[in-house]
Motif scaffolding. Structure first.
Motif, short mmCIF file in Angstrom:
data_model
loop_
_atom_site.label_atom_id
_atom_site.label_comp_id
_atom_site.label_asym_id
_atom_site.label_seq_id
_atom_site.Cartn_x
_atom_site.Cartn_y
_atom_site.Cartn_z
N PHE A 122 37.65 36.36 31.56
CA PHE A 122 38.59 37.30 30.94
C PHE A 122 39.68 37.71 31.93
O PHE A 122 40.86 37.78 31.58
N GLU A 123 39.27 37.97 33.18
CA GLU A 123 40.27 38.36 34.18
C GLU A 123 41.24 37.21 34.43
O GLU A 123 42.45 37.42 34.58
N ALA A 124 40.72 35.99 34.47
CA ALA A 124 41.59 34.82 34.66
C ALA A 124 42.57 34.67 33.52
O ALA A 124 43.76 34.37 33.73
N ILE A 125 42.10 34.88 32.30
CA ILE A 125 42.97 34.76 31.13
C ILE A 125 44.05 35.83 31.16
O ILE A 125 45.21 35.57 30.83
N ARG A 126 43.68 37.04 31.58
CA ARG A 126 44.69 38.10 31.69
C ARG A 126 45.75 37.73 32.73
O ARG A 126 46.94 37.96 32.52
N LEU A 127 45.32 37.15 33.84
CA LEU A 127 46.28 36.72 34.86
C LEU A 127 47.21 35.64 34.34
O LEU A 127 48.42 35.66 34.58
N ALA A 128 46.64 34.68 33.64
CA ALA A 128 47.44 33.55 33.16
C ALA A 128 48.36 33.95 32.01
O ALA A 128 49.43 33.35 31.84
N SER A 129 47.95 34.92 31.21
CA SER A 129 48.74 35.37 30.05
C SER A 129 49.24 34.19 29.21
O SER A 129 50.44 33.98 29.06
N PRO A 130 48.33 33.38 28.66
CA PRO A 130 48.76 32.20 27.92
C PRO A 130 49.54 32.55 26.67
O PRO A 130 49.24 33.53 26.00
N GLY A 131 50.53 31.74 26.36
CA GLY A 131 51.36 31.96 25.17
C GLY A 131 50.55 31.84 23.90
O GLY A 131 49.69 30.98 23.76
N GLY A 132 50.82 32.76 22.96
CA GLY A 132 50.16 32.70 21.66
C GLY A 132 48.76 33.24 21.65
O GLY A 132 48.03 33.09 20.68
N LEU A 133 48.33 33.89 22.77
CA LEU A 133 46.95 34.38 22.84
C LEU A 133 46.68 35.45 21.80
O LEU A 133 45.69 35.42 21.09
#
Length: 282
Positions: A122-133
């Motif tokens: 989850f922390e990694a996903i927040r850092l990456a901020s992928p488009g369309g999430l």
């Protein structure tokens, strides 16, 4: 814990898979023949180097590999270049350390994912901020996880093919990717063209969920059907360069980037490299 045998350099195998994918003509995606606007091949090559040590870190959990790889990328690059790749390759690396049958080990690794893996991812996903999430009603990445990483992936299984991989023990890699790679080799394709054939196999068989999140499922299906029609008429290879470059320009003009297909391409190349080592089998 039974770590991978000496000689199976997971960081190097992962890095090579990432770089090999960039060398191939992949319509709509980033490759050496054409960048996408401000999206540069050099950023993706740098991301491969930066994330490799965490992916190949001996004994690390899946979540720690994911977070370490994305944090290193984020510090240097500052935007999402490799989240999907990392989410797919981290479990493969953990499974490879066991030796023996890769897919069987992977099933064990995925079943054992815990809440800490979810917190790290989850922390990694927040850092990456992928488009369309977007936001989720349950198990949203902005809140601390209350479930394991696999359980969290189950919430997105209908809209994200990478999430589906966590529930299917990477069925797409083993049932579509690896056979497509073997078929490309049997057809005499070499180097980047073998990778192009692999990418087109994914793009032509499944609506790309990166496109679907941004433009809707109908558009993703239209791209899939177009890819299927192209390879049926003109299979990937040197003679198809003009057709694939035209398809590349067509997709990029519409902003249609089949990023999920590219992520699975890297994961398949990585899995193939692992399985070529004497310590591992399919």
């Amino acid at each position: 814990m039974n770590y991978h045998r000496p000689g199976l350099d997971l960081a190097a195998a992962y890095r090579q898979a990432c770089l090999a994918e960039l060398q191939a003509l992949k319509p709509g995606n980033v490759h050496v023949f054409a960048d996408i606007g401000e999206t540069k091949v050099a950023d993706f090559a740098a991301s491969a180097e930066l994330s490799a040590p965490s992916i190949g870190r001996p004994g690390a959990s899946v979540g720690a590999r994911i977070l370490g790889a994305i944090a290193a990328t984020h510090r240097a690059i500052g935007w999402n270049t490799n989240l999907g790749i990392v989410l797919l390759c981290a479990p493969l690396a953990a499974a490879a350390e066991q030796g023996g049958v890769l897919r069987a080990n992977l099933a064990v690794i995925l079943a054992a994912l815990d809440r800490q893996d979810a917190a790290d991812a989850f922390e990694a996903i927040r850092l990456a901020s992928p488009g369309g999430l977007g936001r989720a009603d349950r198990h949203d990445v902005v809140a601390p996880p209350t479930v394991t990483l696999r359980q969290a992936m189950a919430e997105a299984v209908d809209r994200d093919r990478i999430a589906r991989a966590y529930l299917s023990d990477f069925e797409d890699v083993f049932s579509t990717g690896l056979p497509a790679l073997e078929a490309a080799q049997a057809a005499g394709l070499e180097g980047p063209w073998r990778t192009t054939a692999l990418f087109m196999a994914f793009l032509s068989r499944f609506p790309d969920t990166h496109i679907a999140r941004r433009f809707g499922p109908e558009q993703a299906e239209a791209v899939r059907a177009r890819a299927a029609a192209i390879i049926e008429t003109e299979p990937p290879g040197p003679a198809s360069s003009a057709t694939l470059l035209a398809f590349d320009a067509e997709l990029k003009k519409g902003g249609l980037n089949p990023g999920t297909s590219a992520d699975f391409t890297v994961a398949t190349l990585f899995a193939a490299a692992i399985m070529r080592h004497p310590a591992a089998t399919g």
